[in-house]
Design a protein around this motif. Structure first.
Motif, PDB file in Angstrom:
ATOM      1  N   PRO A  84      34.496  43.753  32.021  1.00 30.71           N
ATOM      2  CA  PRO A  84      35.298  43.291  32.872  1.00 30.71           C
ATOM      3  C   PRO A  84      36.534  42.104  32.418  1.00 30.71           C
ATOM      4  O   PRO A  84      36.676  41.298  32.743  1.00 30.71           O
ATOM      5  CB  PRO A  84      34.542  42.728  34.111  1.00 30.71           C
ATOM      6  N   LYS A  85      37.156  42.736  31.401  1.00 30.31           N
ATOM      7  CA  LYS A  85      38.318  41.847  30.536  1.00 30.31           C
ATOM      8  C   LYS A  85      39.357  42.738  30.738  1.00 30.31           C
ATOM      9  O   LYS A  85      39.490  43.632  31.337  1.00 30.31           O
ATOM     10  CB  LYS A  85      37.662  41.438  29.431  1.00 30.31           C
ATOM     11  N   ASN A  90      38.581  45.379  25.719  1.00 30.47           N
ATOM     12  CA  ASN A  90      37.691  46.555  25.516  1.00 30.47           C
ATOM     13  C   ASN A  90      37.921  46.984  24.144  1.00 30.47           C
ATOM     14  O   ASN A  90      36.917  47.679  23.547  1.00 30.47           O
ATOM     15  CB  ASN A  90      37.967  47.297  26.671  1.00 30.47           C
ATOM     16  N   ASP A 123      44.324  44.248  33.208  1.00 34.15           N
ATOM     17  CA  ASP A 123      42.714  44.187  33.662  1.00 34.15           C
ATOM     18  C   ASP A 123      42.039  45.492  33.716  1.00 34.15           C
ATOM     19  O   ASP A 123      42.338  46.471  34.545  1.00 34.15           O
ATOM     20  CB  ASP A 123      42.415  43.495  35.029  1.00 34.15           C
ATOM     21  N   SER A 125      39.156  46.310  34.705  1.00 33.39           N
ATOM     22  CA  SER A 125      38.276  46.526  35.952  1.00 33.39           C
ATOM     23  C   SER A 125      39.108  47.247  37.052  1.00 33.39           C
ATOM     24  O   SER A 125      38.510  47.637  37.889  1.00 33.39           O
ATOM     25  CB  SER A 125      37.749  45.307  36.283  1.00 33.39           C
ATOM     26  N   ARG A 126      40.454  47.163  36.740  1.00 32.31           N
ATOM     27  CA  ARG A 126      41.337  47.684  37.886  1.00 32.31           C
ATOM     28  C   ARG A 126      41.656  49.234  37.578  1.00 32.31           C
ATOM     29  O   ARG A 126      42.342  49.853  38.314  1.00 32.31           O
ATOM     30  CB  ARG A 126      42.721  46.984  38.053  1.00 32.31           C
ATOM     31  N   ALA A 132      39.557  54.872  32.974  1.00 30.06           N
ATOM     32  CA  ALA A 132      38.344  54.099  32.293  1.00 30.06           C
ATOM     33  C   ALA A 132      37.636  54.922  31.362  1.00 30.06           C
ATOM     34  O   ALA A 132      37.534  54.589  30.099  1.00 30.06           O
ATOM     35  CB  ALA A 132      37.387  53.746  33.128  1.00 30.06           C
TER      36      ALA A 132
ATOM     37  N   GLU B 162      25.398  47.457  30.392  1.00 31.59           N
ATOM     38  CA  GLU B 162      26.426  46.752  29.571  1.00 31.59           C
ATOM     39  C   GLU B 162      25.847  46.612  28.251  1.00 31.59           C
ATOM     40  O   GLU B 162      26.288  46.591  27.087  1.00 31.59           O
ATOM     41  CB  GLU B 162      26.910  45.499  30.337  1.00 31.59           C
TER      42      GLU B 162
END
Lengths: 212, 259
Positions: A84-85, A90, A123, A125-126, A132, B162
């Motif tokens: 989540p960055k 990533n 971001d 996570s969006r 993704a 994760e």
């Protein structure tokens, strides 16, 4: 590349004998819940066989250092975890683990390769499911592994993204002389891309077909 | 100001039980079914403290290094058992060993340093100092480790996906657990830091209050309090750090797989 003998993983999977060649595309087909994902997890050394051996270039997997091995053999799970960055974070994560130099232009190139036209500062996570998945491919390609283990993209993805993911991987593997072992639910994909097609069903290897 | 503390007798203490009666009245009036627990807790507290009073009187009157050592070890042992009970069914055999090691090696050096080098008690085994100070350091370290264990177990249970993704990307187990270790450490020391921040303004700490009541000059009580707070900080940090550094390994096997 891989030699498998008398492999057993709990009651989930049994494979008596199998060889997987290097620098080829090996497709795995079969009903869901039949042990395909378990097979990839065994190959990525996330779990170990309860019986039997898996050899990687004549070396039993349990004798190899897991971290060094996973740097050479990278798996793309069905639903890869996106940290989540930002997109950049990533992409850089794996490079840091591999202690590889971070080059901004190669990050951009990796995104272009998977057709993800987003700034690195986005971001993560969006991102949508398809985006993704493509980010996860870019993350793996940057690591330049020798073997890629690809679990079929989640069924939540649209057909277009799924076809893109598979095509991108196949192109990359052929271009760079890598090995690809991929699970697919599509017999068409397997017949079209696979040099070898393995059928794993109900926890057993039911067949191995050579398409070359 | 008098030199010592006002002497209390049993009758005076009995007058304080009026507060138990007041709570009983509230409970009954509101129909809250807690009367039995309240009476049990009040009786148990009374009996436990009277027993400790007699034991400490005996120990203080006949100080002996072995007795002091035994009391310290019993305290560590109880702290460890309390942790095991609190997380019953959730701790692996390996993590239990880590708890024993970190509670022992994390707190005892701090206790010894604080008593022998900072305060310089004489004789070196003086139970009047050893017992309360060890109690404070071990008690707070136990709370810290407990928060660390809670955060770590929780995160390892909920973040399997994760952690495995990090392993897939080539992380060592330590790298894959890094964030969990840091967050667990943070959770463990936060109450100590918060109490340091509020100390002297929001509340007067227990040891300092006790010393002032017994006639110690506030400036001296403050020095003791500052010292013990730093000792507690040291004990909590060292014990938790050791626990986390060794504890994360128990979630992986020798093949560096998440278990």
């Amino acid at each position: 590349m891989y030699t498998i003998r008398n492999l057993k993983y709990n009651d989930v999977l049994t494979i008596n004998s199998l060889k997987i060649e290097a620098k080829k595309i090996t497709c795995i087909v079969g009903e869901s819940g039949g042990g395909k994902t378990t097979f990839l997890r065994l190959l990525s050394k996330l779990v170990s066989p309860t019986e039997g051996t898996i050899e990687y270039y004549q070396q039993p997997l349990e004798t190899l250092d897991s971290v060094a091995y996973r740097k050479e053999v990278v798996m793309l799970p069905q639903k890869p975890f996106i940290f989540p960055k930002t997109i950049r974070d990533n992409l850089v994560k794996g490079l840091n683990y591999h202690q590889k130099e971070i080059n901004e232009s190669s990050l951009e190139q990796a995104l272009a390769f998977v057709n993800l036209a987003k700034p690195l500062s986005t971001d993560a996570s969006r991102l949508s499911g398809g985006e993704a998945q493509r980010l996860a491919i870019a993350r793996i390609i940057l690591l330049d592994p020798q073997v890629i283990l690809l679990d079929e993209p989640s069924s939540a993805l649209d057909d277009e993204t799924e076809a893109f993911v598979i095509k991108a991987m196949v192109n990359y593997v052929k271009e760079h002389q890598k090995s690809l072992i991929m699970i697919t639910h599509s017999k068409h994909v397997a017949a079209h891309y696979g040099d070898t097609v393995l059928t794993i069903e109900k926890g057993c290897l039911k067949g191995s077909e050579n398409n070359e | 100001m008098s030199d010592g503390i006002i002497q209390l007798n049993f009758l005076q203490v009995a007058l304080a039980y009026i507060f138990v009666l007041i709570v009983l009245f509230f409970l009954r009036r509101r129909g809250i079914q807690r009367e039995k627990e309240l009476i049990f807790a009040s009786l148990r507290m009374t009996i436990q403290l009277i027993a400790v009073g007699y034991i400490l009187t005996f120990v203080f009157e006949q100080p002996h290094p072995l007795v002091t050592l035994a009391i310290v070890l019993i305290m560590v042992g109880f702290a460890i058992l309390t942790l095991f009970r609190k997380f019953k069914g959730k701790l692996s055999h390996r993590i239990k060993k880590v708890i024993v090691l970190s509670m022992t090696l994390g707190t005892l050096p701090v206790v010894l340093y604080f008593l022998l080098i900072v305060i310089r008690v004489e004789p070196y085994y003086n139970p009047q100092y050893f017992v309360p100070i060890t109690g404070m350091i071990i008690g707070n370290s136990m709370t810290g480790i407990s928060l660390g264990i809670h955060t770590m177990l929780n995160r390892f249970n909920h973040q399997k996906h994760e952690i495995e993704e990090s392993l897939i990307l080539g992380a060592t187990p330590k790298q894959a657990s890094n964030q969990i270790i840091n967050d667990s450490f943070d959770a463990a020391i936060m109450p100590t830091l918060n109490s340091m921040l509020g100390m002297g303004i929001i509340f007067l700490p227990g040891m300092m209050t006790g010393q002032i009541l017994s006639g110690v000059a506030p400036n001296m009580a403050i020095l003791y309090q500052i010292g013990i707070m730093l000792g507690i900080l040291g004990g909590v940090s060292l014990a938790t750090y050791l626990f986390l550094q060794l504890g994360y390994r128990t979630f992986f096997n020798h093949q560096k797989q998440l278990i």
